[in-house]
Design a protein around this motif. Structure first.
Motif, PDB file in Angstrom:
ATOM      1  N   VAL A   1       1.100  -1.225   0.043  1.00 51.50           N
ATOM      2  CA  VAL A   1       0.094   0.065  -0.043  1.00 51.50           C
ATOM      3  C   VAL A   1       1.040   1.082  -0.092  1.00 51.50           C
ATOM      4  O   VAL A   1       0.747   2.076  -0.771  1.00 51.50           O
ATOM      5  N   GLY A   2       2.032   1.204   0.806  1.00 54.26           N
ATOM      6  CA  GLY A   2       2.701   2.389   0.863  1.00 54.26           C
ATOM      7  C   GLY A   2       3.685   2.619  -0.394  1.00 54.26           C
ATOM      8  O   GLY A   2       3.825   3.719  -0.900  1.00 54.26           O
ATOM      9  N   PHE A   3       3.989   1.511  -0.680  1.00 57.62           N
ATOM     10  CA  PHE A   3       5.031   1.436  -2.239  1.00 57.62           C
ATOM     11  C   PHE A   3       4.181   2.152  -3.062  1.00 57.62           C
ATOM     12  O   PHE A   3       4.621   2.801  -3.831  1.00 57.62           O
ATOM     13  N   PHE A   4       2.942   1.727  -3.326  1.00 56.69           N
ATOM     14  CA  PHE A   4       2.186   2.043  -4.453  1.00 56.69           C
ATOM     15  C   PHE A   4       1.878   3.734  -4.571  1.00 56.69           C
ATOM     16  O   PHE A   4       2.015   4.198  -5.469  1.00 56.69           O
ATOM     17  N   VAL A   5       1.518   3.955  -3.365  1.00 55.84           N
ATOM     18  CA  VAL A   5       1.118   5.528  -3.395  1.00 55.84           C
ATOM     19  C   VAL A   5       2.521   6.265  -3.619  1.00 55.84           C
ATOM     20  O   VAL A   5       2.680   7.292  -4.443  1.00 55.84           O
ATOM     21  N   PHE A   6       3.624   5.710  -2.919  1.00 52.82           N
ATOM     22  CA  PHE A   6       4.944   6.235  -3.112  1.00 52.82           C
ATOM     23  C   PHE A   6       5.637   6.225  -4.734  1.00 52.82           C
ATOM     24  O   PHE A   6       5.824   7.518  -5.066  1.00 52.82           O
ATOM     25  N   PHE A   7       5.165   5.396  -5.386  1.00 55.47           N
ATOM     26  CA  PHE A   7       5.779   5.215  -6.589  1.00 55.47           C
ATOM     27  C   PHE A   7       5.050   6.003  -7.471  1.00 55.47           C
ATOM     28  O   PHE A   7       5.755   6.909  -8.189  1.00 55.47           O
ATOM     29  N   PHE A   8       3.703   5.850  -7.656  1.00 57.74           N
ATOM     30  CA  PHE A   8       2.996   6.614  -8.648  1.00 57.74           C
ATOM     31  C   PHE A   8       2.869   8.103  -8.376  1.00 57.74           C
ATOM     32  O   PHE A   8       3.165   8.932  -9.308  1.00 57.74           O
ATOM     33  N   VAL A   9       2.865   8.554  -6.889  1.00 59.18           N
ATOM     34  CA  VAL A   9       3.174  10.056  -6.836  1.00 59.18           C
ATOM     35  C   VAL A   9       4.488  10.572  -7.322  1.00 59.18           C
ATOM     36  O   VAL A   9       4.446  11.535  -7.844  1.00 59.18           O
ATOM     37  N   PHE A  10       5.526   9.735  -6.973  1.00 58.68           N
ATOM     38  CA  PHE A  10       7.083  10.274  -7.528  1.00 58.68           C
ATOM     39  C   PHE A  10       7.061  10.541  -8.818  1.00 58.68           C
ATOM     40  O   PHE A  10       7.313  11.457  -9.214  1.00 58.68           O
ATOM     41  N   LEU A  11       6.506   9.235  -9.647  1.00 63.01           N
ATOM     42  CA  LEU A  11       6.518   9.426 -11.219  1.00 63.01           C
ATOM     43  C   LEU A  11       5.822  10.541 -11.650  1.00 63.01           C
ATOM     44  O   LEU A  11       6.438  11.402 -12.298  1.00 63.01           O
ATOM     45  N   ILE A  12       4.569  10.608 -11.059  1.00 70.37           N
ATOM     46  CA  ILE A  12       3.615  11.503 -11.981  1.00 70.37           C
ATOM     47  C   ILE A  12       3.971  12.961 -11.756  1.00 70.37           C
ATOM     48  O   ILE A  12       3.735  13.784 -12.648  1.00 70.37           O
TER      49      ILE A  12
ATOM     50  N   VAL B   1       6.107  13.145   0.658  1.00 65.03           N
ATOM     51  CA  VAL B   1       7.531  12.831   0.498  1.00 65.03           C
ATOM     52  C   VAL B   1       7.824  12.674  -0.889  1.00 65.03           C
ATOM     53  O   VAL B   1       8.805  13.125  -1.483  1.00 65.03           O
ATOM     54  N   ALA B   2       7.221  11.476  -1.537  1.00 69.77           N
ATOM     55  CA  ALA B   2       7.317  11.182  -2.788  1.00 69.77           C
ATOM     56  C   ALA B   2       7.270  12.488  -3.682  1.00 69.77           C
ATOM     57  O   ALA B   2       8.053  12.305  -4.713  1.00 69.77           O
ATOM     58  N   LEU B   3       6.089  13.116  -3.305  1.00 67.69           N
ATOM     59  CA  LEU B   3       5.879  14.191  -4.434  1.00 67.69           C
ATOM     60  C   LEU B   3       7.177  15.169  -4.308  1.00 67.69           C
ATOM     61  O   LEU B   3       7.751  15.535  -5.505  1.00 67.69           O
TER      62      LEU B   3
END
Ligand SMILES: Nc1ncnc2c1ncn2[C@@H]1O[C@H](COP(=O)(O)OP(=O)(O)OP(=O)(O)O)[C@@H](O)[C@H]1O
Ligand SMILES: [Mg+2]
Lengths: 245, 366
Positions: free
Chosen positions: B178-189, B264-266
């Motif tokens: 759950v944490g990873f998906f949010v991190f990954f997609f927000v980071f990338l997009i 943080v990802a953002l």
């Protein structure tokens, strides 16, 4: 006469390419100034320097009585970039109102201004189209409309008439003349020499230097030619010959 | 005012980018469903299952499962004692139509095996009952009786010695995912969106206006923060309510942790985008900045690693995010149990956001 743009010994290298070589220049309020020069001469770079968007190697820029870079001075400049920096996913109207809001225009003023400028550039019927679907000329016109939006006392337009048909070009120049008559200062770059015959002052940039700076009629006399196109070529030739001696 | 204008513009652009939205909201659910399917059953190991006074038909059915080793219990003892004494994964007892299973549940994959086999067996039992009942119906045409026979199926009553939840390998890594998906997609997009703004020249154009640098960064934070909230709600709800992972802690706290992690990802995405010249270069940062974080985020146990590697884990935001998520979802921790993780994450976000605001000086020095 109030000084609107004042450059002192502005110097800029890109690697070994000395694009601006200690350029000093003053532009007074109310002048309509044309900036010409070969492609790659540094016209856009000079404009970036004026706007404070360039890290200079030396020299100072004052714009509308503020030392650049200065954020609030940008409030009083209508700027049109050479590349169309527009949001393709948004409609023409959305682009206009976005940039209008950035310039701090209130909602009521904005509606009127959008109506006005879109008519000036003949885009009033295409405002609801996404910019992705605009032609090259339509994008140019939208960029120009954005620059005119804020009614700024200083307009800096980097090749506003590229890709625009003669009919509309005349209309745009009529608008620029009108703004000039209202007392606005306009700096415009172009490669279309015929359209620039009517400016108050012509600057010619070459090899990092301003090699000519006068009224179009004076320059035509000086080089004993009848149009600016020939001035451009003669001045270039003479500069090349002198620099080789 | 300008923040709102930029915020609205980003949201409009996002709304029109249907494929990105689909990827952000649907792809994580697809991957989670796949993981769920793969990790639910681990069939290579055998589980030892104790049976006490269970119908011979059921015992025979259970024996057919290769991954079960049945142990018949003779003496009456507490389930806990039997589990210990015979080293069992679970004990089953029967009282009429009610089976009671007690899982030892220290190894969640063993629990999963017993549970799957048992469900299969009991439903198979019911199927055969149903068939014979139907046969009787067609023969004797006495529907009332047949229906009562169908209804008298087995019920299963489950108990757990360790942790009161049903666990599987999937459930144990769900919080990490759950944490990873949010991190990954927000980071990338978010990163790609700012990058796009830079390469098309609109960022430069934006800065030739009286906009303040922090207004741009704030608007981006607001816009992608909103996206992250929506994505988090969807992913977390899916995992809890559709895939059936039990959340021992507060749903709201899980959302809060994810949103802070997304922040943080953002800010990392925005910062990294300034070092990329194209979308493709942005993708190249994924193996460098995102993948290592998964390794250190709790899928593998890092407490056995040497000190240096444990130190490496501690500079990774996902390590703190997953620590917090795991504590809340699996152990039911409240805010007082995870506040330190949250403080560290907020610290990361603030530092990165400030770096972003300073970084914009590359384009305009004021
Ligand atoms: N960011 C940059 N890095 C390196 N060199 C640059 C950069 N920007 C411009 N240049 C160089 O500076 C010179 C002047 O470029 P500039 O865009 O100012 O020319 P210009 O006079 O506007 O040309 P055009 O009429 O084609 O628009 C060119 O030789 C260009 O290669
Ligand atoms: Mg140029």
């Amino acid at each position: 006469m109030e000084k609107v743009i004042e450059l002192k010994n502005v110097d800029k290298h890109f690697g070994t390419n000395h694009v601006l070589n200690k350029i000093s220049l003053t532009i007074n309020s109310g002048q309509l100034v044309g900036l010409i020069g070969p492609s790659g001469a540094g016209k856009s770079t000079l404009i970036a320097a004026m706007l404070g968007m360039l890290r200079l190697d030396g020299g100072q820029v004052r714009l509308l009585n503020s030392d650049m870079p200065n954020r609030s001075a940008l409030q009083n400049i209508g700027y049109m970039a050479q590349n169309d920096a527009l949001y393709g996913n948004l409609t023409g109207l959305e682009n206009l109102s976005f940039f209008g809001k950035l310039m701090g225009l209130s909602r009521s003023v904005l509606t009127d201004k959008i109506h006005l400028v879109s008519q000036t550039v003949d885009l009033q019927d295409h405002l609801d189209l996404r910019v992705n679907q605009y032609s090259g000329g339509m994008k140019r016109r939208l960029s120009l409309a954005i620059a005119l939006l804020s009614d700024a006392p200083l307009l800096i337009l980097d090749e506003p008439t590229v890709g625009i048909d003669p009919e509309l070009r005349i209309k745009i120049w009529q608008e620029l003349d009108k703004l000039h008559q209202q007392g606005k200062t306009v700096l415009i770059t172009t490669h279309v020499m015929s359209e620039i015959e009517t400016v108050d002052r012509l600057l010619m940039l070459r090899d990092g230097h301003i090699i000519a700076d006068n009224t179009p009629t004076f320059l035509e006399k000086q080089y004993q030619v009848t149009n600016i196109e020939s001035v451009f070529i003669k001045a270039g030739e003479r500069y090349e010959n002198n620099s080789h001696i | 005012m300008r923040i709102i204008a930029i915020f609205k513009r980003i949201m409009t652009e996002l709304r029109r980018d249907k494929r990105t939205l689909a990827i952000v909201f649907v792809a994580p659910l697809l991957i989670l469903t796949l993981l769920f399917a793969i990790l639910q059953n681990s069939s290579s190991v055998t589980a030892r299952l104790g049976v006490y006074q269970v119908d011979q038909t059921i015992v025979n059915q259970l024996k057919k499962n290769d991954n079960l080793h049945l142990v018949s219990l003779k003496e009456r003892k507490s389930a806990k004692e039997s589990l210990m004494q015979y080293n069992l994964s679970a004990v089953i007892t029967q009282k009429e139509n009610q089976l009671t299973v007690t899982y030892q549940n220290a190894d969640t994959s063993l629990t999963g095996i017993v549970k799957a086999d048992l469900t299969k067996t009991v439903s198979g039992e019911q199927m055969s009952k149903l068939k014979s009942a139907l046969a009787k119906v067609t023969k004797r045409t006495k529907p009332g009786r047949a229906i009562s026979e169908i209804n008298s199926g087995m019920t299963i009553n489950e108990n757990y010695i360790y942790r009161k939840s049903n666990s599987s390998l999937f459930i144990s890594i769900a919080p990490v995912m759950v944490g990873f998906f949010v991190f990954f997609f927000v980071f990338l997009i978010s990163g790609i969106s700012l990058l796009h703004e830079r390469t098309t020249g609109t960022l430069n154009r934006l800065l030739i206006s009286p906009v303040k640098r922090y207004e741009i960064v704030s608007a981006y934070t607001l816009a992608y923060g909103t996206l992250a909230v929506l994505q988090t709600v969807i992913i977390v709800s899916y995992v809890f309510f559709v895939l059936g992972v039990q959340n021992q802690g507060s749903f709201v706290l899980v959302l809060i942790i994810n949103i802070i992690l997304a922040l943080v990802a953002l800010s990392l995405g925005l910062l990294v985008s300034t070092f990329a010249a194209s979308e493709f270069q942005m993708i190249q940062f994924i193996p460098l900045l995102v993948v290592p974080q998964i390794f250190f985020s709790g899928i593998f146990n890092i407490s056995g690693m040497n000190q240096i590697w444990q130190g490496v884990a501690k500079i990774m935001p996902l390590y703190y995010g997953d620590d917090a998520l795991t504590n809340v979802i699996k152990k039911g921790a409240s805010i007082s149990g995870v506040w330190l993780d949250l403080v560290v994450l907020i610290g990361f976000a603030i530092i990165l956001l400030v770096l972003n605001i300073v970084g914009l000086k590359r384009y305009r020095r004021v």
